[in-house]
Design a protein around this motif. Sequence first.
Motif, PDB file in Angstrom:
ATOM      1  N   VAL A 158      -4.163   1.793  -3.388  1.00  0.00           N
ATOM      2  CA  VAL A 158      -4.671   2.248  -1.378  1.00  0.00           C
ATOM      3  C   VAL A 158      -4.628   1.281  -0.690  1.00  0.00           C
ATOM      4  CG1 VAL A 158      -4.425   4.532  -2.826  1.00  0.00           C
ATOM      5  CG2 VAL A 158      -6.786   2.651  -2.569  1.00  0.00           C
ATOM      6  N   LYS A 159      -5.339  -0.057  -1.472  1.00  0.00           N
ATOM      7  CA  LYS A 159      -6.219  -0.690  -0.488  1.00  0.00           C
ATOM      8  C   LYS A 159      -5.848  -2.424  -0.828  1.00  0.00           C
ATOM      9  CE  LYS A 159     -10.797  -2.581   1.660  1.00  0.00           C
ATOM     10  NZ  LYS A 159     -11.627  -2.344   1.958  1.00  0.00           N
ATOM     11  N   VAL A 167       0.994  -1.120   0.217  1.00  0.00           N
ATOM     12  CA  VAL A 167       0.421   0.172  -0.192  1.00  0.00           C
ATOM     13  C   VAL A 167       0.812   0.891   0.079  1.00  0.00           C
ATOM     14  CG1 VAL A 167      -2.058   1.399   1.372  1.00  0.00           C
ATOM     15  CG2 VAL A 167      -2.221  -0.900   1.023  1.00  0.00           C
ATOM     16  N   GLY A 168       0.285   2.645  -0.972  1.00  0.00           N
ATOM     17  CA  GLY A 168       1.404   2.895  -1.173  1.00  0.00           C
ATOM     18  C   GLY A 168       2.287   3.646  -2.339  1.00  0.00           C
ATOM     19  N   GLU A 169       2.825   2.216  -2.559  1.00  0.00           N
ATOM     20  CA  GLU A 169       3.852   2.275  -3.726  1.00  0.00           C
ATOM     21  C   GLU A 169       2.864   2.646  -5.006  1.00  0.00           C
ATOM     22  OE1 GLU A 169       7.272  -0.653  -2.725  1.00  0.00           O
ATOM     23  OE2 GLU A 169       6.393  -1.563  -2.300  1.00  0.00           O
ATOM     24  N   ILE A 170       3.815   2.445  -6.199  1.00  0.00           N
ATOM     25  CA  ILE A 170       3.351   2.499  -7.558  1.00  0.00           C
ATOM     26  C   ILE A 170       3.255   1.868  -8.853  1.00  0.00           C
ATOM     27  CG2 ILE A 170       2.661   4.606  -9.750  1.00  0.00           C
ATOM     28  CD1 ILE A 170       2.124   6.274  -7.429  1.00  0.00           C
ATOM     29  N   ALA A 171       2.231   1.570  -9.131  1.00  0.00           N
ATOM     30  CA  ALA A 171       2.327   0.768 -10.562  1.00  0.00           C
ATOM     31  C   ALA A 171       2.179   0.851 -11.671  1.00  0.00           C
ATOM     32  CB  ALA A 171       1.326  -0.940 -10.075  1.00  0.00           C
ATOM     33  N   VAL A 172       2.648   0.755 -12.693  1.00  0.00           N
ATOM     34  CA  VAL A 172       3.009   1.646 -14.440  1.00  0.00           C
ATOM     35  C   VAL A 172       3.030   0.798 -14.645  1.00  0.00           C
ATOM     36  CG1 VAL A 172       3.945   3.341 -15.675  1.00  0.00           C
ATOM     37  CG2 VAL A 172       4.396   3.455 -13.637  1.00  0.00           C
ATOM     38  N   VAL A 173       1.292   1.093 -15.542  1.00  0.00           N
ATOM     39  CA  VAL A 173       0.970   0.159 -16.351  1.00  0.00           C
ATOM     40  C   VAL A 173       0.494   1.269 -17.867  1.00  0.00           C
ATOM     41  CG1 VAL A 173      -0.808  -2.190 -17.356  1.00  0.00           C
ATOM     42  CG2 VAL A 173       0.457  -1.586 -15.158  1.00  0.00           C
TER      43      VAL A 173
END
Length: 157
Positions: free
Chosen positions: A152-153, A138-144
């Motif tokens: 967020v959850k 949670v809080g990390e970013i995924a780029v697609v």
Amino acid sequence: MSRAFTREEDSENAIAGIGERPISQHRNLVTERGLAMIDAELAALRDDLGRAEKRADRERIALISRDLRYWTARRESAELSLPEPGSDLVRFGMGVTLEGDDGRKVHWKIVGEDEADPAKGTISHVSPMAMALFGKKVGEIAVVNGKEWEIVKLTAS
């Protein structure tokens, strides 16, 4: 050669040319729901096969037999995978709520290939989105596809 004979020959060629359903080369991870879905599909196909055999419907028998081979192979290779309770990392079988940079939220559950249905909120574990999410918190970013999504959850359901 009569016209009737030609049609029967064409029908036989159509049956012979149905081909096999392709089987993924990825691990066949399944949730409990996915395993139950495979078992239900096999049972329904066996029932359908019995009805088709009673009617001597060769085309239907061929199609059902092909599907039975597919689902039997999927059942034999199925690996039940349950998320670890309390895990704070995205894993197979988990639900993940994401927020895009435009503020829009989406929720995906990561499941096996055969049970994935994006319209119903489930994505395959081999999809680009799932691959980008695995191992993140949670809080990390995924780029697609160039778009950023913040996790967020997480839910283990």
